[in-house]
Structures are given as C-alpha cells and as structure tokens.
Design a protein around this motif. Structure first.
Motif, mmCIF file in Angstrom:
data_model
loop_
_atom_site.group_PDB
_atom_site.id
_atom_site.type_symbol
_atom_site.label_atom_id
_atom_site.label_comp_id
_atom_site.label_asym_id
_atom_site.label_seq_id
_atom_site.Cartn_x
_atom_site.Cartn_y
_atom_site.Cartn_z
ATOM 1 N N UNK A 89 10.197 5.529 7.729
ATOM 2 C CA UNK A 89 9.596 4.387 7.036
ATOM 3 C C UNK A 89 10.671 3.320 6.842
ATOM 4 N N UNK A 90 10.425 2.058 7.213
ATOM 5 C CA UNK A 90 11.397 0.988 6.934
ATOM 6 C C UNK A 90 11.394 0.654 5.448
ATOM 7 N N UNK A 91 12.102 1.461 4.679
ATOM 8 C CA UNK A 91 12.046 1.398 3.221
ATOM 9 C C UNK A 91 12.404 0.022 2.669
ATOM 10 N N UNK A 92 13.365 -0.646 3.289
ATOM 11 C CA UNK A 92 13.843 -1.923 2.757
ATOM 12 C C UNK A 92 12.726 -2.941 2.626
ATOM 13 N N UNK B 163 0.826 -1.209 0.000
ATOM 14 C CA UNK B 163 0.000 0.000 0.000
ATOM 15 C C UNK B 163 0.862 1.261 0.000
ATOM 16 N N UNK B 164 1.952 1.239 0.759
ATOM 17 C CA UNK B 164 2.877 2.382 0.769
ATOM 18 C C UNK B 164 3.699 2.392 -0.517
ATOM 19 N N UNK B 165 4.145 1.217 -0.948
ATOM 20 C CA UNK B 165 4.939 1.079 -2.176
ATOM 21 C C UNK B 165 4.191 1.671 -3.371
ATOM 22 N N UNK B 166 2.901 1.400 -3.469
ATOM 23 C CA UNK B 166 2.110 1.854 -4.611
ATOM 24 C C UNK B 166 2.041 3.380 -4.703
ATOM 25 N N UNK C 251 14.337 -3.746 -1.158
ATOM 26 C CA UNK C 251 15.779 -3.963 -1.022
ATOM 27 C C UNK C 251 16.279 -5.053 -1.963
ATOM 28 N N UNK C 252 15.405 -5.882 -2.477
ATOM 29 C CA UNK C 252 15.816 -6.886 -3.456
ATOM 30 C C UNK C 252 16.044 -6.270 -4.838
ATOM 31 N N UNK C 253 15.579 -5.046 -5.022
ATOM 32 C CA UNK C 253 15.729 -4.373 -6.311
ATOM 33 C C UNK C 253 16.797 -3.281 -6.290
ATOM 34 N N UNK C 254 16.940 -2.603 -5.155
ATOM 35 C CA UNK C 254 17.825 -1.445 -5.074
ATOM 36 C C UNK C 254 18.550 -1.429 -3.728
#
Length: 461
Positions: free
Chosen positions: A206-209, A174-177, A219-222
């Motif tokens: 925000x725990x961005x990873x 939801x946050x990612x979108x 975190x698997x992408x960047x």
C-alpha cells in the motif's frame, strides 16, 4: 477452556509453543521453526492462524497475539526466501515498548508500531507505543475481500500520473478510514510522529504516504516505514551523516528501457553535500562493488538501475547490474552486512502490486540484503521524477539524519511543488538534463505518482 484446548490441538508446533509460554495449561514442545518446503513458486502459507489470533485478542492477551504474528510472518518469509532469517528471538510487547522508548529518548522521535492483519471476516489492528499499554481494534467492516478491493482501487488512482486529485484523495480516504482513523485519537493523544507498519498479506505494498483523511496526506502528519517483523530488525542507532555514499548504476541496458537521467542522478548525489564515489555502466559490477567497500566501508549504497519484485519464487525478483542480474536469494552475496550498510537505496525498482510473492520480496528487502534499512519504489517512476526525488532526499538526509523523516520531508516538498529540476543547484551542476527530463515541471511532480511509491523498509531511524 475445553473448546480452546480442542482447537489448539490442530495448530502447529509454533502456535502450541507460543500459547504454552503465556499461561494456557497445555502440553508444550520446544520452539522449533518449520522447515522450508520444497522450492515452489506458490506463496508460502502464513503460520499465523486467524482463529488462534482472534482467541488471544478476545481474551485481551495482546502479548501472545503479537508473538503469534511475529513468529508466523517470520516463518512465512523464511519459506519464501528458502532459508533462515537471522533472529530466532521470541519478542514480547514489553521489549518492543522499551525499544521505542529508548529511541525516543535518544533522538526525540516518538514512534508507534501498528500491526494490521487482514482476516476473512475483519481487520485486526494492534497499536504498540512507548507510553501506554497496547491497544487492539477490530474493524468488522474491513473484511479481507473488501479491504483488498479498496486498496487495489487506491493504487490504481495513484499509479496513473493523469488521475485527478479528487480521485486519489477519495480512494485514499476509504483505506485511511479503515487502517488509520480507528487509531488516530491515540496517536494524536500520545504525540506520535513516526509510524512503523507491520502489515499482512494484501497490505504490504500500500502506498502509505498517499493515504488521506480527505484533506491531508498521511505523510504530512507522520514519518512512515514498513517492516516484515519487529524481531528481524537491527535497532542500533548510528549517525548516518558520518558515512559516505557509494552510488552505482546504469543508463543503458541490452534488454531493458534506458534510464537517461541516471548519470546526472549519480553525480548529483556525490558531488554536493555527501562525500562518496559514483560508478556508471561498465563500472557497475559486483566485483567493483565489493572492491570499493573493501577500500572504504560505505554506509549508504545507492543503486540507480532496474530492479523487479516479481510474482513467483524468490529467484524471479532481482537487481540488474551492468553484466548480470542478482536475484533476491543471491543478494546476500553482495556482503552488504560486512560491514553493515545503514541504507540501501533502489531508485528505479518496480513491484508487482497486489501480488503476494512480490509483496514478501519488497517488505523483506532490508532483512534479505543485510542492510539496516532500504528505500525502494513500489512502481517505476519516470526518470525525471526519480532524479528530482533522490536529489532532494540526499539533501534532506544530511539535514535530517533520521531516514524516515528525511524521506517525509522530501515527499512533502514534492507534493507542495517545492522541488524543481531546472532550477535545482544540486542537479544543475551535475551535467545536462535529457530533454524529456528537463521538461518535467513543478505541477506534475506534486502528483503522488512521483513520490508516494518510495517506501522506507526496516530501521526508520
């Protein structure tokens, strides 16, 4: 134009100066920082004016918009720390892109800078990359109130080690979108592999990873990092593998919970691939820190101890030494900028999630300490999880001297259940593990609670 002029008459000297620099025909005054107010526990007001920012972006003047954000947030940090921060430069998009391009040529990291500015009516996203003109996206469905609620719910699912995978993947999506998906096609098209976030209030912790597209974590992408403002950072590249580690910490405290795995953590860092020294308990003092750095200019300083980023004034946030607490406004007295520490690590700190003052302290840690970069945790991870992550991180940092990539590889290894305590040679030779630490298994360490809170702050390279 008349309507714009009337609006601008109400804004601060700072905003007038920025706008004058970029083509609007108004009477300007010299750029002048706003003096910090009297000491207070209330959150300083951001000098960023959402209405002015919107006008810049509506006029497609992204350069002026970024300058407005940079200077506005810099002054908010200055008011919070009750003092001046190092840079008075006015940064432009051209210079940001040149810096990102130079870094890319030197180490192969292709970085993008993302400004995420919540406003009452929408979220403003600005993407700056080395290869193309900056891009602006306005996310109308992400009103500040809605966005903060989603972020709060996401953090709640992450900080509970017993939450189910479906819970934190769904809340993270939801946050990612709102925060990542609108820019994803550009990031992929330009082959970006490192994201630097400059975040507004409510987003700085925000725990961005652990943000997720529903299947994969961010975190698997960047590789990832946060900054308080681009113009506050030291982007000079140095080879971190050429330095040594000064690891200090405490396992026992008078008025705080013990950290029984700290002795193993310290010895595991300095007894394996990294050269350095470690000091425990009574030897973990400010005097000894300065003494050791006078003998050798350790480029990495590791503190395994309690640290708090708390609500209220800057004085409420601190790092616990053996015999004293160093508040955030006193951290400069540690002289970590003489010579400059390349990386400061706080392995057992805690941040008051969602609190605006605590957010400022956390996001400004590298700048306030004088270090080029810092790694700290958004919440207190149990002893075993911290030991596993830190031991893995220093192994990765020796192989991947780009700090953000070393942290990324560490977090991926944990989420893929590739990190162990019992069978880890770096830990096994460093002393016996406390029973509660030794019993922590692989499956548990894969939960984002154990790895997603650790965040790189400042220079990601």
């Amino acid at each position: 134009m008349n309507k714009i002029k009337l609006t601008l008459l109400a804004v601060s000297t700072l905003s007038l100066s920025i706008i004058g620099l970029y083509g609007l025909k108004i009477q300007t005054r010299p750029l002048k920082a706003i003096s910090p107010p009297a000491k207070s526990s209330t959150l300083p007001l951001s000098r960023l004016n959402p209405q002015i920012l919107k006008k810049f972006l509506d006029n497609k003047d992204i350069n002026s918009a970024i300058m407005h954000v940079e200077l506005g947030w810099k002054q908010q940090y200055e008011e919070y720390v009750e003092g001046k921060l190092p840079s008075n430069r006015v940064i432009e998009v051209k210079e940001i892109r040149q810096t990102l391009n130079k870094i890319s040529q030197q180490n192969g990291t292709k970085s993008a800078l993302i400004y995420a500015i919540p406003t009452p009516n929408h979220l403003e996203l600005i993407l700056v990359t080395p290869g193309k003109a900056p891009i602006h996206k306005r996310i109308s469905q992400a009103k500040r109130e809605v966005l903060i609620k989603l972020v709060s719910n996401f953090r709640t699912t992450i900080v509970s080690p017993n939450s189910q995978r479906s819970e934190y993947l769904n809340s993270g999506k939801q946050v990612y979108d709102l925060l990542i998906a609108p820019l994803e096609s550009e990031l992929q098209g330009q082959k970006i592999n490192n994201l630097i976030f400059c975040l507004g209030g409510g987003l700085r912790t925000v725990p961005l990873a652990a943000l997720s597209d529903g299947k994969r974590f961010l975190v698997e992408k960047y590789s990832l990092g946060i900054i308080p403002a681009f113009n506050l950072l030291d982007f000079q590249l140095t080879n971190i593998t050429k330095t040594q580690v000064l690891a200090m910490g405490a396992s026992q405290f008078k008025n705080k919970e013990p950290l029984p795995a700290v002795p193993v953590e310290l010895s595991s860092i300095t007894s394996n691939k990294w050269q350095g020294k470690s000091f425990l308990n009574q030897e973990f003092t400010i005097t000894n820190l300065k003494k050791q750095r006078a003998i050798f200019p350790f480029g990495i300083v590791h503190f395994a101890t309690h640290a708090e980023f708390s609500p209220g004034s800057v004085k409420q946030s601190y790092i616990q030494f053996w015999n004293t607490q160093v508040s955030l406004d006193q951290i400069k007295s540690l002289d970590l900028n003489e010579p400059k520490v390349q990386l400061l690590v706080l392995s057992a700190c805690r941040t008051a999630l969602g609190n605006p003052q605590a957010e400022l302290g956390f996001a400004g840690l590298a700048v306030q300490s004088g270090a080029k970069a810092a790694i700290a945790s958004l919440w207190t991870v149990d002893d075993g999880g911290t030991l596993a992550l830190m031991t893995q991180f220093y192994q990765q940092l020796k192989a991947n001297p780009i700090k953000s990539e070393a942290l990324r590889q560490t977090q991926i290894a944990m989420l893929k259940q590739q990190v162990t305590l019992k069978n880890n040679p770096a830990i096994r030779g460093s002393g016996s593990l406390p029973a509660n630490v030794a019993n922590l298994d692989n499956r548990e360490l894969s939960h984002p609670y154990y790895w997603a809170g650790f965040t790189l702050i400042g220079n990601p390279w």
